[in-house]
Enzyme design. Structure first.
Site, mmCIF file in Angstrom:
data_model
loop_
_atom_site.group_PDB
_atom_site.id
_atom_site.type_symbol
_atom_site.label_atom_id
_atom_site.label_comp_id
_atom_site.label_asym_id
_atom_site.label_seq_id
_atom_site.Cartn_x
_atom_site.Cartn_y
_atom_site.Cartn_z
ATOM 1 C CE1 TYR A 179 4.473 3.644 0.356
ATOM 2 C CE2 TYR A 179 5.294 5.893 0.234
ATOM 3 C CZ TYR A 179 5.152 4.641 -0.327
ATOM 4 O OH TYR A 179 5.686 4.391 -1.551
ATOM 5 N N GLY A 181 2.063 16.946 6.510
ATOM 6 C CA GLY A 181 3.146 16.003 6.209
ATOM 7 C C GLY A 181 3.909 16.269 4.929
ATOM 8 C CG ASN A 227 -1.962 -1.092 1.150
ATOM 9 O OD1 ASN A 227 -1.934 -2.063 1.880
ATOM 10 N ND2 ASN A 227 -2.890 -0.938 0.225
HETATM 11 N N1 UFG Z 1 -0.484 18.839 -4.446
HETATM 12 C C1 UFG Z 1 -1.301 19.941 -4.602
HETATM 13 N N2 UFG Z 1 -2.595 19.730 -4.927
HETATM 14 C C2 UFG Z 1 -3.136 18.484 -5.103
HETATM 15 C C3 UFG Z 1 -2.280 17.361 -4.946
HETATM 16 C C4 UFG Z 1 -0.958 17.583 -4.615
HETATM 17 O O1 UFG Z 1 -0.887 21.093 -4.459
HETATM 18 O O2 UFG Z 1 -4.347 18.365 -5.382
HETATM 19 C C5 UFG Z 1 0.931 19.072 -4.136
HETATM 20 C C6 UFG Z 1 1.384 18.378 -2.871
HETATM 21 O O3 UFG Z 1 1.149 19.213 -1.758
HETATM 22 C C7 UFG Z 1 2.868 18.167 -3.164
HETATM 23 C C8 UFG Z 1 2.923 18.007 -4.687
HETATM 24 O O4 UFG Z 1 1.689 18.518 -5.177
HETATM 25 O O5 UFG Z 1 3.566 19.302 -2.824
HETATM 26 C C9 UFG Z 1 3.072 16.569 -5.124
HETATM 27 O O6 UFG Z 1 2.068 15.802 -4.454
HETATM 28 P P1 UFG Z 1 1.779 14.282 -4.801
HETATM 29 O O7 UFG Z 1 0.655 13.844 -3.908
HETATM 30 O O8 UFG Z 1 1.609 14.119 -6.265
HETATM 31 O O9 UFG Z 1 3.132 13.563 -4.418
HETATM 32 P P2 UFG Z 1 3.929 13.574 -3.012
HETATM 33 O O10 UFG Z 1 5.152 14.416 -3.257
HETATM 34 O O11 UFG Z 1 3.084 13.887 -1.872
HETATM 35 O O12 UFG Z 1 4.224 12.040 -2.882
HETATM 36 C C10 UFG Z 1 5.345 11.452 -3.441
HETATM 37 C C11 UFG Z 1 5.055 9.978 -3.705
HETATM 38 C C12 UFG Z 1 4.862 9.226 -2.408
HETATM 39 C C13 UFG Z 1 6.032 9.505 -1.499
HETATM 40 C C14 UFG Z 1 6.195 10.987 -1.288
HETATM 41 C C15 UFG Z 1 7.390 11.314 -0.450
HETATM 42 O O13 UFG Z 1 3.887 9.838 -4.486
HETATM 43 O O14 UFG Z 1 4.816 7.852 -2.675
HETATM 44 O O15 UFG Z 1 6.394 11.620 -2.541
HETATM 45 O O16 UFG Z 1 7.143 12.484 0.276
HETATM 46 F F1 UFG Z 1 5.815 8.925 -0.309
#
Ligand code: UFG
Length: 330
Positions: A141, A284, A76
Site C-alpha cells: 500500500y 507490519g 485501495n
Molecule cells: N490496533 C489494535 N487492535 C485492533 C486494531 C488496531 O490494537 O483491533 C492497533 C494497531 O496495531 C495499531 C493501532 O491500533 O497500532 C492503529 O491501527 P489502525 O489499523 O487503526 O491504523 P494503522 O496505524 O495501522 O494505519 C494507519 C492508516 C493506514 C496507514 C498506516 C501507516 O490507517 O492507511 O497508518 O502505518 F497506512
C-alpha cells in the site's frame, strides 16, 4: 471553481466533498463504489459512477465538466490486503493514476491534490517524522502511494502538472452532525473496532501487542480528525490555484496516543467498560508514528481544530451509534 473529487464516496473523500460544498465550491464526484457509498456523497455534488482505469469514462467526465483542479482519493487502502493481494494495489492505485494523469494532460488540467499516507515512511528513523525523512515502505500500500507521488513529480517535469501530496497519519472521527462517517468493510481500524463493543457488535477489543518500546507497551499513533484533513485538501487546492509550487506535506496533530489510551478515552466517551484482550502483534505495525506538520501549518496555513482525542472519539461515536451498519440499510 469546479473541483473533481475522485473517490468522493469514500471516508475522507466524502468529508472533503462536504466541506468543499459548504464552502461554496462546485463539486463533481467520481467513484466506482467498490469501497465507497453513494449515500455518503453530498446531494449538491454531481456524481458520476465509474472507474478511473477506464480512459473513455474519465475523458467523458472531462468533456462534460469544466474542471479547475482534481482531488484524488480513488485508491485501495488496506495495509493487510495489500500484502496478500499486491497486484490489486498496483492495478488500481498505479494503473488508475496513470490513466488519470494521461487524461489530465490531454485535457490541459494541471492541478492535483493527492491522498498519500504515513505508510510511505515505513519504519521511521526519528519522531516526529519530517517530509524529508527516509521513505522505505514496509507494505505494498505504502509502496504504491509513494510511486504515485513520483508519477506526479515526473509528469510535472514533463507536462507542467503541479501537485500537493498529503501524507495523513491516522484519520479518524466523523462529521459533527453524525450524517457521514467511517464505514469500511471489513473494518480494520482501531477506533471503529473499539466502538463496535459499546454498539453490541463485538465482545471485546484486541490490543495487538503490549510489548512495544513505548510508555505502556502498546503502539503509538497520531490521530487526526477527518474534518481537519478535509480542510487541508481545500487549502492545498487553494495553494495550487494561486500558482504556488508542488509539495509534500504531513498531516497529523504531532501528538501520539497509545492503543490503551485510545481505549480508555473511548470508555469515558461511551460510558461502557469496553473489555480489552491482549493479542499478538499485527505484522507490519511500526511501534510509533507521529507527524511533524509544521510545513503544512507554515506553507498551507493549516490549523487543525479538533486535536482533542475525546472530541475525536465523541464524533466517531455519534456516527457509529446512529449508523451501526454504516451506510448499509438492512
Ligand atoms: N490496533 C489494535 N487492535 C485492533 C486494531 C488496531 O490494537 O483491533 C492497533 C494497531 O496495531 C495499531 C493501532 O491500533 O497500532 C492503529 O491501527 P489502525 O489499523 O487503526 O491504523 P494503522 O496505524 O495501522 O494505519 C494507519 C492508516 C493506514 C496507514 C498506516 C501507516 O490507517 O492507511 O497508518 O502505518 F497506512
Amino acid at each position: 471553481m469546479t473541483v473533481l473529487v475522485l473517490g468522493g464516496a469514500g471516508y475522507i473523500g466524502s468529508h472533503t466533498v462536504h466541506a468543499l460544498v459548504e464552502q461554496g465550491a462546485d463539486v463533481v464526484v467520481v467513484d466506482n463504489l467498490e469501497t465507497g457509498y453513494r449515500e455518503a456523497v453530498h446531494p449538491k455534488a454531481r456524481f458520476y459512477e465509474g472507474d478511473i482505469r477506464d480512459r473513455a469514462f474519465v475523458d467523458s467526465v472531462f468533456q462534460k465538466e469544466k474542471i479547475d483542479g482534481v482531488i484524488h482519493f480513488a485508491a485501495n487502502s488496506l495495509v493487510g490486503e495489500s500484502m496478500t493481494d499486491p497486484l490489486k494495489y498496483y492495478d488500481n492505485n498505479l494503473c488508475g493514476t496513470k490513466v488519470l494523469l494521461s487524461a489530465m494532460v490531454a485535457h490541459g488540467i494541471d492541478k492535483i491534490v493527492f491522498s498519500s499516507t504515513a505508510a510511505t515512511y515505513g519504519e521511521a528513523q526519528r519522531m516526529p517524522i519530517l517530509e524529508t525523512d527516509r521513505t522505505e515502505p514496509t507494505n505494498t500500500y505504502g509502496e504504491t502511494k509513494l510511486a504515485m507521488e513520483r508519477m506526479f513529480h515526473w509528469t510535472g517535469k514533463a507536462h507542467g502538472l503541479r501537485y500537493v501530496s498529503l501524507r495523513y497519519f491516522n484519520a479518524c472521527g466523523a462529521l459533527e452532525d453524525g450524517s457521514i462517517g467511517e464505514a469500511h468493510d471489513p473494518e480494520t481500524h482501531l477506533i471503529p473496532l473499539i466502538l463496535q463493543v459499546p454498539n453490541g457488535q463485538r465482545e471485546a477489543i484486541s490490543i495487538f501487542g503490549d510489548d512495544y518500546d513505548t510508555k505502556d507497551g502498546t503502539c503509538v499513533r497520531d490521530y487526526i480528525h477527518v474534518t481537519d484533513l478535509a480542510q487541508a485538501h481545500i487549502l492545498a487546492m487553494g495553494h495550487l490555484l494561486e500558482g504556488k509550487e508542488s509539495g509534500i506535506f504531513n498531516l497529523g496533530n504531532g501528538v501520539g496516543f497509545t492503543v490503551k489510551e485510545v481505549i480508555e478515552t473511548a470508555r469515558k466517551v461511551t460510558g461502557h467498560p469496553i473489555p480489552a484482550v491482549v493479542s499478538p502483534r499485527r505484522a507490519g505495525d511500526p511501534a510509533k508514528l507521529i507527524a511533524s506538520s509544521e510545513k503544512a501549518r507554515r506553507v498551507l496555513g493549516w490549523n487543525p481544530q479538533h486535536a482533542d482525542l475525546t472530541e475525536i472519539i465523541g464524533s466517531a461515536w455519534n456516527w457509529h451509534k446512529s449508523h451501526p451498519r454504516g451506510y448499509k440499510k438492512e
